[in-house]
Design an enzyme around this catalytic site. Sequence first.
Site, PDB file in Angstrom:
ATOM      1  N   GLU A   1       0.811  -1.225   0.000  1.00 29.87           N
ATOM      2  CA  GLU A   1       0.000   0.000   0.000  1.00 29.87           C
ATOM      3  C   GLU A   1       0.841   1.271   0.000  1.00 29.87           C
ATOM      4  OE1 GLU A   1      -3.063   0.514   3.038  1.00 29.87           O
ATOM      5  OE2 GLU A   1      -3.873   2.173   1.867  1.00 29.87           O
TER       6      GLU A   1
ATOM      7  N   ASP B   1      -4.184  -2.460   7.773  1.00 27.04           N
ATOM      8  CA  ASP B   1      -5.502  -2.246   7.163  1.00 27.04           C
ATOM      9  C   ASP B   1      -6.419  -1.819   8.307  1.00 27.04           C
ATOM     10  OD1 ASP B   1      -7.405  -2.020   5.212  1.00 27.04           O
ATOM     11  OD2 ASP B   1      -8.055  -4.099   5.379  1.00 27.04           O
TER      12      ASP B   1
ATOM     13  N   THR C   1      -6.665   1.712   9.005  1.00 27.44           N
ATOM     14  CA  THR C   1      -5.810   2.744   9.626  1.00 27.44           C
ATOM     15  C   THR C   1      -6.631   3.697  10.503  1.00 27.44           C
ATOM     16  OG1 THR C   1      -4.269   2.586   7.778  1.00 27.44           O
ATOM     17  CG2 THR C   1      -4.103   4.552   9.127  1.00 27.44           C
TER      18      THR C   1
HETATM   19  C1  LIP Z   1      -9.305   1.003   4.700  1.00 28.78           C
HETATM   20  C2  LIP Z   1     -10.249  -0.100   4.260  1.00 28.78           C
HETATM   21  C3  LIP Z   1     -11.641   0.200   4.769  1.00 28.78           C
HETATM   22  C4  LIP Z   1     -12.147   1.499   4.198  1.00 28.78           C
HETATM   23  C5  LIP Z   1     -11.170   2.631   4.541  1.00 28.78           C
HETATM   24  C6  LIP Z   1      -9.757   2.305   4.128  1.00 28.78           C
HETATM   25  P1  LIP Z   1      -6.656   1.315   4.983  1.00 28.78           P
HETATM   26  O1  LIP Z   1      -7.999   0.687   4.274  1.00 28.78           O
HETATM   27  O2  LIP Z   1      -9.862  -1.323   4.776  1.00 28.78           O
HETATM   28  O3  LIP Z   1     -12.499  -0.845   4.420  1.00 28.78           O
HETATM   29  O4  LIP Z   1     -13.403   1.809   4.735  1.00 28.78           O
HETATM   30  O5  LIP Z   1     -11.576   3.827   3.921  1.00 28.78           O
HETATM   31  O6  LIP Z   1      -9.622   2.322   2.721  1.00 28.78           O
HETATM   32  O7  LIP Z   1      -6.421   2.606   4.269  1.00 28.78           O
HETATM   33  O8  LIP Z   1      -6.967   1.511   6.423  1.00 28.78           O
HETATM   34  O9  LIP Z   1      -5.589   0.323   4.734  1.00 28.78           O
END
Ligand code: LIP
Length: 279
Positions: A70, A92, A94
């Site tokens: 990412e 994931d 965040t």
């Molecule tokens: C997150 C996703 C989540 C979404 C967030 C974000 P990150 O990924 O897992 O489902 O609602 O907006 O994209 O950025 O925390 O890795």
Amino acid sequence: MTSVQDEYYEFAVELARDAAKVLKNSIGSLKIMKEKQGDWDLVTQYDTKIEEIILGQIKIKYPRHKFIAEESTGQNLPELTNDPTWIVDPIDGTTNFIHGFPHTCVVIGLAMEKDMVLGIVYNPILEQFFSARKGKGAFLNGERIKTSAVQDISKALICFEPGFIKVDYLREYMVERIETIARKAQGIRTLGVAAITLCYVALGVVEAYPIEGPGISTWDIAAASLIISEAGGVVVDRVTGEKVNLMKPRAIGACNQKIAKELIRILRDADARVDARKK
Ligand code: LIP
């Protein structure tokens, strides 16, 4: 005799455990955060730090392998080749991590010949270690898991991400989709973390989860898609119903094809109502 696949798996397990220590030790601490596309898409110094730990170890152990991750890859995705490719999301969920909401995880997957062969989604806060290897089943903390047997959407618990309501061009579609799902399903839930939510489909506690939107990418879906399929479920393209394209994920993870098809229809009809209003 240990095969090369066993070796990759054991390496990935250790890597996930090492990386997750940093996540666990930093969840309550002060974070420097940056918005990527908006306040619904954040990155902290720990996303970068954990990714460096993971990629650093991969580069030492397997210098010829590729990776898609990412924070280093960003939105300019390379092509997925036949080479072994590690697909990594250091944190994931965040936003959950920033708030101390305990649904956040480290994600590590490996694709070979463009197919996922291993997937790990590890939430060290709730001590949930989801794992799968191609053809060998899906597991939570070493216990085999399996998707729900529910066949009827009115009996289904559906997860959804309302965060994209903040994105102007998606707002009306999101509102219509949420309302429609809430009316048709038994319940609607939201966790704010794609990989763990997909694993909850694999675990059989949620029947389906449509996930797509700006910033939702390969690393959110790849590892968990193997965990779902090894648990007996499906991960399909939200429009075509074919197997999801990991490099362009607009996905529905579901406990079975019937629920996936029904959800495709529900979302298509919801979008068509919005389009008709816009005319
Ligand atoms: C997150 C996703 C989540 C979404 C967030 C974000 P990150 O990924 O897992 O489902 O609602 O907006 O994209 O950025 O925390 O890795």
